[in-house]
Design a protein around this motif. Sequence first.
Motif, mmCIF file in Angstrom:
data_model
loop_
_atom_site.group_PDB
_atom_site.id
_atom_site.type_symbol
_atom_site.label_atom_id
_atom_site.label_comp_id
_atom_site.label_asym_id
_atom_site.label_seq_id
_atom_site.Cartn_x
_atom_site.Cartn_y
_atom_site.Cartn_z
ATOM 1 N N TRP A 119 -6.250 3.532 -7.368
ATOM 2 C CA TRP A 119 -5.302 3.128 -6.332
ATOM 3 C C TRP A 119 -3.929 2.840 -6.938
ATOM 4 O O TRP A 119 -2.900 3.126 -6.328
ATOM 5 C CB TRP A 119 -5.838 1.903 -5.603
ATOM 6 C CG TRP A 119 -4.973 1.455 -4.469
ATOM 7 C CD1 TRP A 119 -4.220 0.325 -4.396
ATOM 8 C CD2 TRP A 119 -4.782 2.156 -3.235
ATOM 9 N NE1 TRP A 119 -3.565 0.261 -3.186
ATOM 10 C CE2 TRP A 119 -3.896 1.382 -2.454
ATOM 11 C CE3 TRP A 119 -5.268 3.355 -2.705
ATOM 12 C CZ2 TRP A 119 -3.482 1.762 -1.187
ATOM 13 C CZ3 TRP A 119 -4.854 3.743 -1.441
ATOM 14 C CH2 TRP A 119 -3.975 2.956 -0.694
ATOM 15 N N GLU A 120 -3.914 2.289 -8.128
ATOM 16 C CA GLU A 120 -2.640 2.010 -8.796
ATOM 17 C C GLU A 120 -1.890 3.295 -9.111
ATOM 18 O O GLU A 120 -0.656 3.359 -8.980
ATOM 19 C CB GLU A 120 -2.893 1.229 -10.085
ATOM 20 C CG GLU A 120 -1.614 0.849 -10.833
ATOM 21 C CD GLU A 120 -1.898 0.118 -12.124
ATOM 22 O OE1 GLU A 120 -0.924 -0.240 -12.815
ATOM 23 O OE2 GLU A 120 -3.089 -0.081 -12.450
ATOM 24 N N LEU A 176 -1.983 6.052 -7.434
ATOM 25 C CA LEU A 176 -1.498 6.660 -6.197
ATOM 26 C C LEU A 176 -0.400 5.864 -5.522
ATOM 27 O O LEU A 176 0.341 6.416 -4.697
ATOM 28 C CB LEU A 176 -2.667 6.848 -5.222
ATOM 29 C CG LEU A 176 -3.806 7.764 -5.673
ATOM 30 C CD1 LEU A 176 -4.930 7.749 -4.664
ATOM 31 C CD2 LEU A 176 -3.305 9.189 -5.886
ATOM 32 N N THR A 177 -0.277 4.578 -5.816
ATOM 33 C CA THR A 177 0.645 3.720 -5.056
ATOM 34 C C THR A 177 1.745 3.101 -5.906
ATOM 35 O O THR A 177 2.408 2.160 -5.459
ATOM 36 C CB THR A 177 -0.142 2.588 -4.369
ATOM 37 O OG1 THR A 177 -0.849 1.824 -5.355
ATOM 38 C CG2 THR A 177 -1.137 3.150 -3.369
ATOM 39 N N SER A 178 1.953 3.578 -7.114
ATOM 40 C CA SER A 178 2.996 3.018 -7.969
ATOM 41 C C SER A 178 3.795 4.141 -8.594
ATOM 42 O O SER A 178 3.468 5.322 -8.444
ATOM 43 C CB SER A 178 2.382 2.120 -9.050
ATOM 44 O OG SER A 178 1.529 2.880 -9.904
ATOM 45 N N GLN A 179 4.859 3.755 -9.310
ATOM 46 C CA GLN A 179 5.683 4.734 -10.000
ATOM 47 C C GLN A 179 5.659 4.470 -11.501
ATOM 48 O O GLN A 179 5.340 3.363 -11.954
ATOM 49 C CB GLN A 179 7.118 4.696 -9.488
ATOM 50 C CG GLN A 179 7.830 3.381 -9.710
ATOM 51 C CD GLN A 179 9.270 3.431 -9.251
ATOM 52 O OE1 GLN A 179 9.943 4.447 -9.389
ATOM 53 N NE2 GLN A 179 9.750 2.340 -8.669
ATOM 54 N N GLY A 187 2.493 6.094 -12.375
ATOM 55 C CA GLY A 187 2.165 6.238 -10.962
ATOM 56 C C GLY A 187 2.776 7.503 -10.406
ATOM 57 O O GLY A 187 3.814 7.976 -10.874
ATOM 58 N N LEU A 195 3.266 7.970 -6.922
ATOM 59 C CA LEU A 195 3.731 7.800 -5.548
ATOM 60 C C LEU A 195 5.035 8.561 -5.288
ATOM 61 O O LEU A 195 5.170 9.202 -4.237
ATOM 62 C CB LEU A 195 3.904 6.317 -5.237
ATOM 63 C CG LEU A 195 4.436 5.985 -3.829
ATOM 64 C CD1 LEU A 195 3.488 6.514 -2.762
ATOM 65 C CD2 LEU A 195 4.662 4.483 -3.672
#
Length: 296
Positions: free
Chosen positions: A61-62, A64-67, A76, A78
Amino acid sequence: MENAAVSRAAIPDSSIAGFSRRKLWNQGARCLIWASAIFTCLLLAFIIGYIFYRGVPYLSWELLTSQSSYVKKTIGILPNLLNTLYIILVAMAVVLPLGTGAAIYLTEYASNKKLVNLIEFAAEALTGIPSIIFGLAGMVLFSEMFGLKQGILAGGLTLVMMILPVIVRTTQESLKTVPNAYREGALAMGASKWHMVRTVVLPNAIDGIVTGCILSVGRIVGESAALLFTAGFGLVLNDFITALESSSATLTVALYVYASERGETSVAFAIAVILMTLTLLLNFSANMAAKKLKNV
């Protein structure tokens, strides 16, 4: 029984031998075809399985949802997910009305058949050009001549050039599947040309048009070579307006960056899993949309 024996005796040995050889050749060809098909399926299964084996453990999840950040030492994707969505919106917003309108004109309105055949030949030829050439042409046209910076806008317009022939040809073929009796019936009832096209032809060809659009989106998602020159390598999170003219890497370009520039092969395999999943979903959606719209 005697007649059958006489008939068999009357067949020359050379004909029997020729029949046996043909039967042997047919069986050999059938075995070769089956072996080729099995080998292809096994090779495809191995490639997909290896990518999922290497990539799935690193999906999180990190991720997919961070840069990515050098300071925080995080990675990430995202920004790359959003850039892929942005470039799909830009490319399809331009190519869908343009390609559909061109196909309608060529199929329903154009009277010069030589010109139509020439345009169709050119469209089919453009579909076979390597995407890296479109990237080079997009860089020269949009970046150097029009002064656009590397970003979603330049990349999206480059993809428009690349997928426009596909949209035109798929839409044309869908329009041609509508029986001429539908057109003649609508015109006989007093409908205008455009009213006939809008209310009779397009609704009956919508399944092929939608399928072609979804498959074009799949090509956009998987494209990288054309975007290396035009969209850029930026991995920073930007909003839509900022990303239009700032270096913005899509998922495919990010895969190249992480695999070749940064040596993060695990992240590259994770991105490959996401791309394969998206491509599978898009192809599945195209098939489902075609079936649903045919039944409407």
